[in-house]
Scaffold this motif. Structure first.
Motif, mmCIF file in Angstrom:
data_model
loop_
_atom_site.group_PDB
_atom_site.id
_atom_site.type_symbol
_atom_site.label_atom_id
_atom_site.label_comp_id
_atom_site.label_asym_id
_atom_site.label_seq_id
_atom_site.Cartn_x
_atom_site.Cartn_y
_atom_site.Cartn_z
ATOM 1 N N GLY A 1 0.812 -1.217 0.000
ATOM 2 C CA GLY A 1 0.000 0.000 0.000
ATOM 3 C C GLY A 1 0.841 1.261 0.000
ATOM 4 O O GLY A 1 0.554 2.208 -0.729
ATOM 5 N N GLN A 2 1.889 1.264 0.799
ATOM 6 C CA GLN A 2 2.775 2.431 0.841
ATOM 7 C C GLN A 2 3.437 2.646 -0.517
ATOM 8 O O GLN A 2 3.525 3.773 -1.009
ATOM 9 C CB GLN A 2 3.830 2.250 1.926
ATOM 10 N N GLU A 3 3.897 1.562 -1.130
ATOM 11 C CA GLU A 3 4.554 1.685 -2.431
ATOM 12 C C GLU A 3 3.558 2.090 -3.517
ATOM 13 O O GLU A 3 3.889 2.859 -4.418
ATOM 14 C CB GLU A 3 5.269 0.380 -2.787
ATOM 15 N N TYR A 4 2.328 1.587 -3.417
ATOM 16 C CA TYR A 4 1.287 1.950 -4.382
ATOM 17 C C TYR A 4 1.001 3.454 -4.324
ATOM 18 O O TYR A 4 0.946 4.130 -5.351
ATOM 19 C CB TYR A 4 0.009 1.151 -4.100
ATOM 20 N N VAL A 5 0.833 3.975 -3.109
ATOM 21 C CA VAL A 5 0.554 5.401 -2.946
ATOM 22 C C VAL A 5 1.723 6.231 -3.478
ATOM 23 O O VAL A 5 1.510 7.219 -4.192
ATOM 24 C CB VAL A 5 0.240 5.744 -1.475
ATOM 25 N N ALA A 6 2.944 5.828 -3.180
ATOM 26 C CA ALA A 6 4.111 6.561 -3.668
ATOM 27 C C ALA A 6 4.137 6.562 -5.203
ATOM 28 O O ALA A 6 4.419 7.608 -5.803
ATOM 29 C CB ALA A 6 5.385 5.945 -3.110
ATOM 30 N N ARG A 7 3.831 5.424 -5.826
ATOM 31 C CA ARG A 7 3.787 5.369 -7.290
ATOM 32 C C ARG A 7 2.716 6.281 -7.831
ATOM 33 O O ARG A 7 2.935 7.018 -8.792
ATOM 34 C CB ARG A 7 3.516 3.939 -7.778
ATOM 35 N N ARG A 8 1.542 6.254 -7.225
ATOM 36 C CA ARG A 8 0.420 7.064 -7.706
ATOM 37 C C ARG A 8 0.678 8.551 -7.524
ATOM 38 O O ARG A 8 0.204 9.363 -8.307
ATOM 39 C CB ARG A 8 -0.872 6.662 -6.990
#
Length: 104
Positions: free
Chosen positions: A94-101
């Protein structure tokens, strides 16, 4: 006199991050949450589907996935990833997803 440059660019970047953050609502598929890059870095697999299949459970729906006993799924996660639990794996994804987005 001190001249500060780059403030316009920084303001544009902050506005872009804000716009992206406003578009983060809604559900996320497993493929989006666990992209191949994440899987290669943190697991023995390149795709989330392979990881699920290797668990030995037949998962064709969300309901199938929810029926997997938590302790058994956590054991699969601990054995085949860099994480100790499914919760920890989801949190990192989730943290990596938000950073990508957000484009960070």
């Amino acid at each position: 006199m001190i001249r500060i440059t780059g403030l316009d660019e920084m303001q544009r970047r902050l506005n872009d991050i804000q716009r992206r953050a406003e578009n983060l609502s809604g559900s996320v598929s497993f493929d989006e949450l666990f992209p191949p890059e994440f899987m290669r870095e943190h697991t023995d697999f390149t795709e989330i589907g392979e990881f699920i299949e290797a668990s030995g459970y037949e998962v064709n729906s969300t309901e199938d996935f929810k029926r997997i006993p938590d302790a058994e799924w956590d054991a699969h996660v601990a054995a085949r990833t860099t994480f100790r639990s499914w919760e920890e794996m989801q949190r990192q994804a989730g943290q990596e997803y938000v950073a990508r987005r957000l484009g960070l």
